[in-house]
Design an enzyme around this catalytic site. Structure first.
Site, PDB file in Angstrom:
ATOM      1  N   CYS A  80       0.861  -1.179   0.000  1.00  0.00           N
ATOM      2  CA  CYS A  80       0.000   0.000   0.000  1.00  0.00           C
ATOM      3  C   CYS A  80       0.900   1.233   0.000  1.00  0.00           C
ATOM      4  O   CYS A  80       1.575   1.508   0.995  1.00  0.00           O
ATOM      5  CB  CYS A  80      -0.921   0.003   1.215  1.00  0.00           C
ATOM      6  SG  CYS A  80      -1.955   1.470   1.341  1.00  0.00           S
ATOM      7  N   CYS A 211      -5.164   5.898  -3.639  1.00  0.00           N
ATOM      8  CA  CYS A 211      -4.496   4.589  -3.605  1.00  0.00           C
ATOM      9  C   CYS A 211      -3.098   4.785  -4.149  1.00  0.00           C
ATOM     10  O   CYS A 211      -2.926   5.148  -5.322  1.00  0.00           O
ATOM     11  CB  CYS A 211      -5.268   3.571  -4.444  1.00  0.00           C
ATOM     12  SG  CYS A 211      -4.418   1.978  -4.650  1.00  0.00           S
TER      13      CYS A 211
END
Length: 274
Positions: A80, A211
């Site tokens: 991430c 993201c």
């Protein structure tokens, strides 16, 4: 107070619960992660970052610290990009790492990082590999896309209409034969030279404000469609702006990281979720 320490942070409004657990003692079950991330019955977040030493997990890493990342539904994720930045901000601010340049471990491999004086963080994201093409369907409308692997799977679709008009409340359809483990879906507008606008529906989470790996995938896909595999671009997402550089064999992501709160989880609540 007597409970389990937590912090809340975000990177371009992609928000996380951080759980400092240096020795890997917490039993981080899927149910506990899902409850923590629930915005009604928990703290609310797009994911959980457990801050643990690599040695405590038996992880093969050149970094002392490992980012054990979980999606909001409790599933384990490889990487991430926004989470890495928040993870780094915590390590430096807390004094656990005295340097501003170091390496952290992730399930997608080691990631060299650098924290800047303004609190922003640059992450070496590794290669962004173009793996093919596929199609996603949003509210009955198909969009072709470029498949990109950034340690986790992405499908990037260039959209002619403003991405703001897309309805991403429900999971868009995708080809499960191409993406058997699910996929992060990015929808982008090309704003001109070296600038993109993006929205994203994340695997195991839903639509998020940002993201990190998705922004890297978006720039890699846009460059690929333009006939090149190197370049730099700003990416505007609902939560802010990041800068992505793609080069042969690697990529970097630079953006802000904020720690906004800290406290303790009630031990009775935690135990009841076992």
């Amino acid at each position: 107070m007597g409970g389990i320490e937590f912090l809340k942070g975000h990177g371009t409004q992609n928000d996380f619960v951080l759980l400092p657990d240096p020795d890997g003692r917490l039993e981080l079950t899927e149910a506990r992660v899902a409850a923590l991330c629930d915005r009604q019955r928990g703290l609310g977040a797009d994911g959980v970052l457990r801050i643990v030493r690599s040695a405590a997990l038996g992880a093969e890493s050149g970094g002392e610290w490992f980012m054990d990342y979980r999606n909001a539904d409790g599933s384990i994720a490889e990487m991430c990009g926004n989470g890495v930045r928040v993870f780094v901000r915590y390590l430096v601010d807390s004094g656990l790492v005295p340097e501003r340049e170091f390496v952290i471990g992730t399930r997608a491999g080691d990631r060299p990082v650098r924290m800047h004086a303004d609190g922003s963080v640059t992450v070496q994201m590794g290669p962004a590999a173009i793996t093919g093409t596929s199609v996603t369907v949003v509210a009955g409308k198909p969009f072709s896309g470029v498949a990109v692997n950034v340690g986790n799977p992405h499908l990037v679709s260039v959209v002619d209409d403003d991405v703001d008009v897309l309805d991403l409340r429900d999971q868009p359809d995708f080809d499960s034969d191409v993406f058997p483990d699910g996929v992060n879906l990015e929808f982008i507008n090309l704003l001109g030279e070296n600038a993109l606008k993006m929205r994203v529906h994340e695997r195991g989470v839903g639509e998020t404000r940002s993201c990190g790996t998705g922004t890297v995938a978006a720039v890699a896909a846009a460059l690929h469609l333009a006939g090149t595999d190197t370049g730099e671009a700003t990416v505007d997402i609902p939560g802010g702006r990041v800068v992505v550089e793609i080069r042969r064999g690697g990529s970097t992501l630079t953006g802000p990281a904020e720690i906004v709160a800290r406290g303790e989880l009630d031990e009775t609540w935690w135990a009841g979720l076992a």
